[in-house]
Design an enzyme around this catalytic site. Structure first.
Site, short mmCIF file in Angstrom:
data_model
loop_
_atom_site.label_atom_id
_atom_site.label_comp_id
_atom_site.label_asym_id
_atom_site.label_seq_id
_atom_site.Cartn_x
_atom_site.Cartn_y
_atom_site.Cartn_z
N ARG A 186 50.87 -60.76 73.35
CA ARG A 186 51.29 -60.90 71.95
C ARG A 186 50.20 -60.37 71.03
O ARG A 186 50.50 -59.70 70.04
CB ARG A 186 51.61 -62.36 71.62
CG ARG A 186 52.88 -62.87 72.27
CD ARG A 186 53.20 -64.28 71.80
NE ARG A 186 53.64 -64.31 70.41
CZ ARG A 186 53.76 -65.42 69.70
NH1 ARG A 186 53.44 -66.60 70.22
NH2 ARG A 186 54.18 -65.36 68.44
N CYS A 218 47.18 -68.60 65.31
CA CYS A 218 48.09 -68.37 66.44
C CYS A 218 49.37 -67.82 65.85
O CYS A 218 49.33 -66.98 64.96
CB CYS A 218 48.30 -69.66 67.23
SG CYS A 218 48.87 -71.04 66.20
#
Length: 285
Positions: A183, A237
Site C-alpha cells: 500500500r 496509516c
C-alpha cells in the site's frame, strides 16, 4: 521514566473486579464490522465493555472525506460515552483486541484516544485476548454492570498532527507510514481513493511492533524499528487506527506521546481527500 503502557494477562486476572478497574474489548475487523461484536457476545473478559471502532472510537465521517475514514470523535462526545459506560477520571482502563487474527491495532486506538483526553491510567493488554485465555482467564457472556459516572476531558493537542502540520513539518521530522509495504508503494489500495504515500514518508508497518505470538517487542527493538529518540516523529496509516501501535512502540522506546510522537489523525484517507496534495509511489530514497 515513562510508565509502561502495557499490562500483562496475569495482572488483569489478578485485578479484575477491583472497583477502579475497567476493561475495554476493542475487537473489530475493517473488512467485517460485526466480527468484533459477535466475538464479544460469544465470550469476553468478565465486566468488559465493548468499544466499537465506528460508533464509539470514531466521529462521523464527512461527505467530502476530510478528517479521513475514522475521524477523531469530538472530545465531549467521547467523554460522555466513557462516563455512560462507567469510566471516570479515576478509572484504571485496560484495552484489548485480538492480535492473533492480525487485528492488533484497535486496542491501541482506544489507548491513544484516552491519552488524548488526558487520561494517564490507560493500558493495552499485552498479547490481547489470546494471552488472557492462555493465562487461564475466564470468558463471560454477561453484560457489564457499571454505574454511569463523569469523565472530564483534558485534551492534549500536541499529540495530534493535521495535514497542514504534515505538509509544513520542520526539517528533520520523521514521517512514518504504518501501512503494509504494498500500500505504501502504491501497488494496491483496497480502501482509499488514491494509492501511494505522502512524499517524504518512510514505511514501517505497524505489525513489526509485535512478535510472532502477538506480544509487544521490547523498547530496544522498537527503537531499532522506529529510530526512537533520533527525531520528532509523525505517524500515519490509512485512517488513524493502525498507526497507533507505532505510537505505543515509540513510548516503549522512551519517547512519550506528545510533540515528538504525534499521530496524523486523518492519515492517508484525509490526505487524499484534497486533490491538491501530492502523492508519491514506489520506495523513498
Amino acid at each position: 521514566m515513562t510508565a509502561s503502557p502495557l499490562k500483562t494477562a496475569e495482572w488483569l486476572i489478578e485485578h479484575l473486579g477491583k472497583p477502579r478497574v475497567r476493561v475495554l474489548d476493542c475487537r473489530y475487523a475493517l473488512t467485517d464490522p460485526l466480527v468484533g461484536r459477535i466475538a464479544y457476545l460469544e465470550g469476553h473478559v468478565p465486566s468488559a465493555i465493548y468499544a466499537d471502532l465506528e460508533t464509539d472510537l470514531s466521529g462521523p465521517v464527512r461527505p467530502d472525506g476530510a478528517g479521513g475514514r475514522h475521524p477523531l470523535p469530538e472530545p465531549g462526545a467521547l467523554a460522555a460515552w466513557l462516563g455512560s459506560v462507567g469510566i471516570g477520571n479515576d478509572s484504571v482502563v485496560v484495552a484489548y483486541d485480538d492480535p492473533g487474527t492480525g487485528q492488533g491495532f484497535y486496542a491501541t486506538r482506544a489507548w491513544w484516544l484516552l491519552r488524548w483526553l488526558g487520561h494517564r491510567e490507560v493500558y493495552v493488554l499485552d498479547g490481547g485476548w489470546p494471552a488472557y485465555l492462555a493465562a487461564g482467564g475466564e470468558a463471560s457472556t454477561a453484560d457489564p454492570d457499571h454505574a454511569p459516572t463523569t469523565f472530564t476531558p483534558d485534551v492534549q493537542p500536541d499529540m495530534v498532527a493535521t495535514a497542514e502540520d504534515v505538509a509544513n513539518r520542520e526539517p528533520g521530522t520523521l514521517l512514518i507510514d504504518a501501512r503494509a509495504p504494498a500500500r505504501y508503494r502504491g501497488e494496491v489500495e483496497p480502501l482509499d481513493r488514491k494509492a501511494g504515500h505522502i512524499p517524504g514518508a518512510v514505511n514501517c508497518e505497524w505489525a513489526g511492533a509485535l512478535d510472532e505470538r502477538g506480544h509487544w517487542r521490547d523498547g530496544a527493538a522498537q527503537a531499532g524499528r522506529l529510530g526512537a529518540g533520533a527525531a520528532p516523529t509523525v505517524t500515519y496509516c490509512g485512517s488513524g487506527v493502525s498507526a497507533t501501535p507505532n505510537l505505543l512502540a515509540r513510548e516503549l522506546a522512551g519517547v512519550p506521546l506528545g510533540p515528538d510522537n504525534r499521530l496524523y489523525a486523518g492519515s492517508w484517507s484525509d490526505w487524499v481527500s484534497d486533490d491538491a496534495r501530492p502523492v508519491a509511489t514506489g520506495e523513498e530514497g
